[in-house]
Design a protein around this motif. Structure first.
Motif, PDB file in Angstrom:
ATOM      1  N   ASP A  57       4.311  11.864  10.382  1.00 20.29           N
ATOM      2  CA  ASP A  57       5.534  11.218  10.844  1.00 20.29           C
ATOM      3  C   ASP A  57       6.358  10.644   9.693  1.00 20.29           C
ATOM      4  O   ASP A  57       7.340   9.956   9.913  1.00 20.29           O
ATOM      5  CB  ASP A  57       5.215  10.110  11.844  1.00 20.29           C
ATOM      6  CG  ASP A  57       4.424   8.966  11.222  1.00 20.29           C
ATOM      7  OD1 ASP A  57       4.018   9.086  10.043  1.00 20.29           O
ATOM      8  OD2 ASP A  57       4.208   7.951  11.911  1.00 20.29           O
ATOM      9  N   GLU A  58       5.950  10.979   8.457  1.00 25.76           N
ATOM     10  CA  GLU A  58       6.635  10.489   7.263  1.00 25.76           C
ATOM     11  C   GLU A  58       6.722   8.967   7.247  1.00 25.76           C
ATOM     12  O   GLU A  58       7.680   8.380   6.732  1.00 25.76           O
ATOM     13  CB  GLU A  58       8.026  11.122   7.138  1.00 25.76           C
ATOM     14  CG  GLU A  58       7.948  12.636   7.028  1.00 25.76           C
ATOM     15  CD  GLU A  58       9.277  13.295   6.752  1.00 25.76           C
ATOM     16  OE1 GLU A  58      10.316  12.630   6.898  1.00 25.76           O
ATOM     17  OE2 GLU A  58       9.274  14.476   6.390  1.00 25.76           O
ATOM     18  N   GLY A  59       5.722   8.356   7.845  1.00 24.97           N
ATOM     19  CA  GLY A  59       5.675   6.915   7.931  1.00 24.97           C
ATOM     20  C   GLY A  59       5.133   6.282   6.668  1.00 24.97           C
ATOM     21  O   GLY A  59       4.913   6.942   5.649  1.00 24.97           O
ATOM     22  N   PRO A  60       4.874   4.972   6.722  1.00 25.69           N
ATOM     23  CA  PRO A  60       4.532   4.214   5.524  1.00 25.69           C
ATOM     24  C   PRO A  60       3.049   4.233   5.193  1.00 25.69           C
ATOM     25  O   PRO A  60       2.200   4.604   5.998  1.00 25.69           O
ATOM     26  CB  PRO A  60       4.953   2.801   5.908  1.00 25.69           C
ATOM     27  CG  PRO A  60       4.654   2.745   7.388  1.00 25.69           C
ATOM     28  CD  PRO A  60       5.025   4.105   7.911  1.00 25.69           C
ATOM     29  N   VAL A  61       2.760   3.776   3.983  1.00 19.96           N
ATOM     30  CA  VAL A  61       1.414   3.347   3.630  1.00 19.96           C
ATOM     31  C   VAL A  61       1.324   1.899   4.099  1.00 19.96           C
ATOM     32  O   VAL A  61       2.114   1.053   3.662  1.00 19.96           O
ATOM     33  CB  VAL A  61       1.180   3.430   2.118  1.00 19.96           C
ATOM     34  CG1 VAL A  61      -0.202   2.876   1.757  1.00 19.96           C
ATOM     35  CG2 VAL A  61       1.328   4.859   1.630  1.00 19.96           C
ATOM     36  N   PRO A  62       0.416   1.575   5.015  1.00 22.70           N
ATOM     37  CA  PRO A  62       0.362   0.212   5.550  1.00 22.70           C
ATOM     38  C   PRO A  62      -0.188  -0.774   4.531  1.00 22.70           C
ATOM     39  O   PRO A  62      -0.862  -0.394   3.565  1.00 22.70           O
ATOM     40  CB  PRO A  62      -0.567   0.345   6.752  1.00 22.70           C
ATOM     41  CG  PRO A  62      -1.448   1.507   6.421  1.00 22.70           C
ATOM     42  CD  PRO A  62      -0.583   2.466   5.645  1.00 22.70           C
ATOM     43  N   ILE A  71      -1.676   4.529  -1.892  1.00 18.21           N
ATOM     44  CA  ILE A  71      -0.573   3.741  -2.426  1.00 18.21           C
ATOM     45  C   ILE A  71      -0.032   4.350  -3.719  1.00 18.21           C
ATOM     46  O   ILE A  71       1.085   4.035  -4.146  1.00 18.21           O
ATOM     47  CB  ILE A  71      -0.997   2.266  -2.685  1.00 18.21           C
ATOM     48  CG1 ILE A  71       0.248   1.361  -2.841  1.00 18.21           C
ATOM     49  CG2 ILE A  71      -1.912   2.166  -3.903  1.00 18.21           C
ATOM     50  CD1 ILE A  71       1.134   1.284  -1.643  1.00 18.21           C
ATOM     51  N   ILE A  72      -0.770   5.259  -4.324  1.00 19.80           N
ATOM     52  CA  ILE A  72      -0.350   5.810  -5.623  1.00 19.80           C
ATOM     53  C   ILE A  72       0.923   6.633  -5.474  1.00 19.80           C
ATOM     54  O   ILE A  72       1.941   6.360  -6.116  1.00 19.80           O
ATOM     55  CB  ILE A  72      -1.471   6.656  -6.255  1.00 19.80           C
ATOM     56  CG1 ILE A  72      -2.749   5.821  -6.415  1.00 19.80           C
ATOM     57  CG2 ILE A  72      -1.013   7.202  -7.617  1.00 19.80           C
ATOM     58  CD1 ILE A  72      -3.961   6.630  -6.864  1.00 19.80           C
ATOM     59  N   GLN A 204       2.491  -6.483   8.698  1.00 18.61           N
ATOM     60  CA  GLN A 204       2.712  -5.040   8.684  1.00 18.61           C
ATOM     61  C   GLN A 204       3.860  -4.647   7.758  1.00 18.61           C
ATOM     62  O   GLN A 204       4.754  -3.881   8.126  1.00 18.61           O
ATOM     63  CB  GLN A 204       2.964  -4.529  10.103  1.00 18.61           C
ATOM     64  CG  GLN A 204       1.768  -4.687  11.025  1.00 18.61           C
ATOM     65  CD  GLN A 204       2.018  -4.131  12.417  1.00 18.61           C
ATOM     66  OE1 GLN A 204       2.846  -3.255  12.607  1.00 18.61           O
ATOM     67  NE2 GLN A 204       1.291  -4.636  13.390  1.00 18.61           N
ATOM     68  N   ALA A 205       3.841  -5.167   6.549  1.00 22.63           N
ATOM     69  CA  ALA A 205       4.779  -4.688   5.540  1.00 22.63           C
ATOM     70  C   ALA A 205       4.532  -3.201   5.323  1.00 22.63           C
ATOM     71  O   ALA A 205       3.398  -2.731   5.382  1.00 22.63           O
ATOM     72  CB  ALA A 205       4.598  -5.452   4.236  1.00 22.63           C
ATOM     73  N   GLU A 206       5.615  -2.453   5.081  1.00 21.83           N
ATOM     74  CA  GLU A 206       5.527  -0.996   4.998  1.00 21.83           C
ATOM     75  C   GLU A 206       5.914  -0.514   3.600  1.00 21.83           C
ATOM     76  O   GLU A 206       7.017  -0.763   3.125  1.00 21.83           O
ATOM     77  CB  GLU A 206       6.445  -0.347   6.036  1.00 21.83           C
ATOM     78  CG  GLU A 206       6.038  -0.678   7.462  1.00 21.83           C
ATOM     79  CD  GLU A 206       6.895   0.009   8.505  1.00 21.83           C
ATOM     80  OE1 GLU A 206       6.538  -0.042   9.684  1.00 21.83           O
ATOM     81  OE2 GLU A 206       7.946   0.604   8.134  1.00 21.83           O
ATOM     82  N   PHE A 207       4.999   0.218   2.958  1.00 23.73           N
ATOM     83  CA  PHE A 207       5.211   0.740   1.608  1.00 23.73           C
ATOM     84  C   PHE A 207       5.548   2.225   1.681  1.00 23.73           C
ATOM     85  O   PHE A 207       4.880   2.989   2.372  1.00 23.73           O
ATOM     86  CB  PHE A 207       3.949   0.544   0.762  1.00 23.73           C
ATOM     87  CG  PHE A 207       3.640  -0.892   0.463  1.00 23.73           C
ATOM     88  CD1 PHE A 207       3.940  -1.446  -0.768  1.00 23.73           C
ATOM     89  CD2 PHE A 207       3.039  -1.705   1.429  1.00 23.73           C
ATOM     90  CE1 PHE A 207       3.643  -2.776  -1.040  1.00 23.73           C
ATOM     91  CE2 PHE A 207       2.745  -3.034   1.168  1.00 23.73           C
ATOM     92  CZ  PHE A 207       3.057  -3.566  -0.072  1.00 23.73           C
ATOM     93  N   TYR A 208       6.575   2.613   0.940  1.00 22.72           N
ATOM     94  CA  TYR A 208       7.019   4.011   0.912  1.00 22.72           C
ATOM     95  C   TYR A 208       7.085   4.502  -0.536  1.00 22.72           C
ATOM     96  O   TYR A 208       8.157   4.604  -1.127  1.00 22.72           O
ATOM     97  CB  TYR A 208       8.394   4.146   1.566  1.00 22.72           C
ATOM     98  CG  TYR A 208       8.405   3.835   3.040  1.00 22.72           C
ATOM     99  CD1 TYR A 208       8.234   4.833   3.987  1.00 22.72           C
ATOM    100  CD2 TYR A 208       8.578   2.525   3.482  1.00 22.72           C
ATOM    101  CE1 TYR A 208       8.236   4.544   5.340  1.00 22.72           C
ATOM    102  CE2 TYR A 208       8.588   2.228   4.837  1.00 22.72           C
ATOM    103  CZ  TYR A 208       8.421   3.237   5.753  1.00 22.72           C
ATOM    104  OH  TYR A 208       8.423   2.940   7.094  1.00 22.72           O
ATOM    105  N   PRO A 209       5.939   4.803  -1.143  1.00 25.77           N
ATOM    106  CA  PRO A 209       5.952   5.340  -2.501  1.00 25.77           C
ATOM    107  C   PRO A 209       6.068   6.867  -2.488  1.00 25.77           C
ATOM    108  O   PRO A 209       5.535   7.539  -1.597  1.00 25.77           O
ATOM    109  CB  PRO A 209       4.583   4.916  -3.040  1.00 25.77           C
ATOM    110  CG  PRO A 209       3.691   4.964  -1.820  1.00 25.77           C
ATOM    111  CD  PRO A 209       4.566   4.579  -0.645  1.00 25.77           C
ATOM    112  N   GLN A 210       6.793   7.402  -3.452  1.00 19.07           N
ATOM    113  CA  GLN A 210       6.772   8.844  -3.685  1.00 19.07           C
ATOM    114  C   GLN A 210       6.828   9.100  -5.178  1.00 19.07           C
ATOM    115  O   GLN A 210       7.491   8.363  -5.927  1.00 19.07           O
ATOM    116  CB  GLN A 210       7.936   9.544  -2.972  1.00 19.07           C
ATOM    117  CG  GLN A 210       7.643   9.746  -1.484  1.00 19.07           C
ATOM    118  CD  GLN A 210       8.451  10.887  -0.883  1.00 19.07           C
ATOM    119  OE1 GLN A 210       9.411  10.642  -0.177  1.00 19.07           O
ATOM    120  NE2 GLN A 210       8.061  12.119  -1.161  1.00 19.07           N
TER     121      GLN A 210
END
Length: 293
Positions: A57-62, A71-72, A204-210
């Motif tokens: 779902d292209e969602g976050p790293v929780p 998280i990397i 529930q902070a949401e991390f979006y690393p790429q």
């Protein structure tokens, strides 16, 4: 009788679960476009420049996974085989795509670099990467949260989102960042990350690393010491465990300090809240609004 909040909380959770959160679709450097990984594409992706990921779902790293390997470079990330040639000092446009309303999540934008070494970025073990932060931007203007407009409390991400554009069946938000002028040339991973704080008050902070492969050229000689991505954050950091739905006047961006080779920095050192804290009666309606629903 069920309380209003009791009824609305499951709705907020449901809205979050069905929302497509997005990904880096492409990167533009010196007018040249480099394609990113597309989770559902049938096209040849052997030379995309963003690392592959597995989240459907292209969602976050929780927040519960910020000390694990996801998280990397995102969930289940594997090396991209393509790479972007870029001169030190050049500007990159990182274009994120989302199918529902664009990426509106309030929070900071952060950029890191990690040298790939002799292995090269197409083969480096992500667990061996050591990242240093060279850019960050967080709370642009303090005040009371005013989702979905974000004209009073302003964040790096919400300011970018004010220039959202339609594209195909979705929307794009464009983030810009400059590669440090004095960095030592070589192969690097650019770690582009956005942190959504719209549900941070309930843990529930949401991390979006790429991650994006770069081949940096230039005459610089600086390569700051970095840290593993798995050691950059803790779930109780003040920039992760907080409630933004107050009169928020300052904010401490999580993670390591910006390296001394960076020329631009926007950091808020502490979190303070004005007296007379105010909450909206429809407390949990704010979450789906923060997703642009």
């Amino acid at each position: 009788m069920l309380s209003f909040n009791t009824v609305l909380l499951p709705l907020a959770v449901l809205a979050t679960s069905v929302l497509g959160h997005g990904h880096v679709r492409r990167v533009v450097v010196d007018g040249i476009t480099y394609q990113g990984f597309e989770r559902w594409s049938n096209q040849d992706q052997s030379q995309v420049v963003t690392w592959h990921f597995t989240t459907e779902d292209e969602g976050p790293v929780p927040a519960s996974s910020i000390n694990g390997p996801d998280i990397i470079c995102h969930q289940g990330a594997t090396n991209a085989q393509g790479s972007i040639p870029v001169s030190a000092g050049s500007q990159l446009q990182v274009v994120r795509f989302n199918t529902i309303g664009g990426f509106q999540h309030p929070g900071p934008e952060m950029h890191y670099l990690a040298p790939c070494g002799d292995a090269g970025c197409a083969n480096v073990d992500k667990n061996n990467l050591r990242f240093f932060k060279f850019y960050e931007k967080g709370l642009v203007q303090g005040g009371m949260a005013d989702s979905p407009d974000w004209n009073t409390q302003k964040w790096a991400t919400t300011e970018v989102h004010k220039h959202v554009q339609e594209e195909g069946d979705g929307y794009i938000d464009t983030f810009t960042v400059n590669i440090p002028q004095n960095i030592k040339p070589g192969p690097y991973i650019l770690r582009h990350e956005i942190l959504g704080l719209h549900m941070a008050d309930i843990g529930q902070a949401e991390f979006y690393p790429q991650c994006i492969n770069l081949e940096i050229s230039g005459s610089g000689d600086q390569q700051p010491k970095g840290v593993p991505a798995t050691e950059m954050y803790q779930s109780n950091d003040p920039g992760i465990a907080l409630d933004i739905y107050v009169d928020l006047e300052s904010y401490k961006i999580p993670g390591p300090a910006v390296s001394n080779l960076a020329a631009k920095r926007d950091i808020r050192e502490t979190i303070t809240k004005r007296s007379g804290r105010t909450r909206h009666a429809i407390h949990h309606l704010r979450h789906p609004k923060a997703h642009g629903i």
